[in-house]
Design a protein around this motif. Structure first.
Motif, PDB file in Angstrom:
ATOM      1  N   MET A   1       0.829  -1.185   0.000  1.00  0.00           N
ATOM      2  CA  MET A   1       0.000   0.000   0.000  1.00  0.00           C
ATOM      3  C   MET A   1       0.878   1.255   0.000  1.00  0.00           C
ATOM      4  N   THR A   2       0.366   2.317  -0.575  1.00  0.00           N
ATOM      5  CA  THR A   2       1.060   3.590  -0.539  1.00  0.00           C
ATOM      6  C   THR A   2       0.100   4.625  -0.007  1.00  0.00           C
ATOM      7  N   GLY A   3       0.620   5.704   0.507  1.00  0.00           N
ATOM      8  CA  GLY A   3      -0.259   6.718   1.078  1.00  0.00           C
ATOM      9  C   GLY A   3       0.154   8.109   0.656  1.00  0.00           C
ATOM     10  N   ASN A   4      -0.756   9.093   0.874  1.00  0.00           N
ATOM     11  CA  ASN A   4      -0.383  10.464   0.607  1.00  0.00           C
ATOM     12  C   ASN A   4       0.328  11.042   1.822  1.00  0.00           C
ATOM     13  N   VAL A  15      -3.457   0.161  -8.553  1.00  0.00           N
ATOM     14  CA  VAL A  15      -4.542   1.116  -8.772  1.00  0.00           C
ATOM     15  C   VAL A  15      -3.975   2.514  -8.986  1.00  0.00           C
ATOM     16  N   GLU A  16      -2.876   2.836  -8.297  1.00  0.00           N
ATOM     17  CA  GLU A  16      -2.195   4.101  -8.574  1.00  0.00           C
ATOM     18  C   GLU A  16      -1.764   4.160 -10.040  1.00  0.00           C
ATOM     19  N   ALA A  17      -1.280   3.033 -10.552  1.00  0.00           N
ATOM     20  CA  ALA A  17      -0.868   2.988 -11.962  1.00  0.00           C
ATOM     21  C   ALA A  17      -2.065   3.209 -12.874  1.00  0.00           C
ATOM     22  N   ALA A  18      -3.229   2.659 -12.508  1.00  0.00           N
ATOM     23  CA  ALA A  18      -4.438   2.841 -13.317  1.00  0.00           C
ATOM     24  C   ALA A  18      -4.854   4.306 -13.365  1.00  0.00           C
TER      25      ALA A  18
END
Length: 252
Positions: A1-4, A15-18
């Motif tokens: 997971m990644t976050g802001n 999903v970030e890539a999408a």
């Protein structure tokens, strides 16, 4: 997971890539796998054998790769489900012509959503993990809300209408798919399957205890050729009648 930066939202890397938030390397040798290839293989497998056949190991086998290699692109099966849904729903249809009324626009949106589900019945088995999160699903949400733009409904009422219609579409499509599967498994055509059902119920019901069911059977309505879209058309009309009443009540 990644976050802001503030840690209040998160997205899986795929999903970030999408969303175009994560750059894909443009140089170097082309990798043997990609998110697109993995998702395409998973969707094709679900279309052939149902969602239950989809696993990381099975998709890897379809691609001639190791299971562990898939985890470099998709972290878990739930994440793969999300990407499969995104690929299957595609982009929503173009907006209706200017001047189209909210009711006509909402009915067209619902019909297009139903068509998508009927083309991909395996989507009905996807667990509902939360609100729209991927680009296409958010675009569908936007298009549905746009149909209600300009009405007297507030934002909460508009999203409630969208959720009500989406739930109805899922339920209607699920029942139709399950009945279709049951008829197919019986080896009978739909009309013969309904006749056998009616004859069975006739032997079981008591006119005194079940007068309304008896009257229904005697009417012959169960044997009438039915428009396959009748339940959808009827249900949507009743829902939109209710929305119309709400809009009128809210309009000064």
């Amino acid at each position: 997971m990644t976050g802001n930066d503030d840690g209040e939202s998160w997205l899986p890397a795929s999903v970030e890539a999408a969303w175009g938030l994560r750059e894909r390397p443009a140089k170097g040798p082309r990798p043997a796998l990609s998110i697109d290839r993995i998702v395409t293989a998973a969707v094709e497998l679900a279309a052939r054998e149902g969602l239950g056949a989809v696993s990381m190991g099975r998709v890897a086998k379809e691609l001639g790769a190791s299971t562990m290699s898939l985890y470099r692109y998709v972290a878990a099966k739930d994440e793969l489900y999300l990407l499969m849904q995104e690929a299957a729903v595609g982009t929503p249809p173009p907006p209706p012509p200017p001047g189209t009324g909210w009711r006509e626009a909402l009915l067209a949106w619902a019909g297009a959503q139903r068509d998508t589900v009927r083309r991909n019945p395996w989507m009905l088995r996807l667990p509902i993990a939360g609100p729209p999160l991927t680009p296409n699903t958010v675009a569908w949400w936007e298009r549905g809300l746009a149909a209600l733009d300009g009405t007297a409904l507030d934002e909460g009422q508009r999203i409630s209408v969208i959720m009500l219609i989406s739930g109805f579409i899922r339920q209607e499509a699920s029942i139709a798919a399950d009945l279709g599967d049951a008829v197919a498994a019986s080896g009978l055509d739909p009309e013969e399957a309904m006749r056998r059902y009616a004859r069975t119920v006739e032997r079981l019901v008591d006119p005194v205890r079940h007068p309304l069911v008896t009257r229904l059977l005697e009417s012959g309505v169960l044997f009438e050729a039915d428009d396959p879209d009748h339940e959808f058309t009827f249900g949507m009309a009743r829902i939109l009648d209710g929305v119309d009443t709400l809009i009128r009540a809210r309009t000064p």
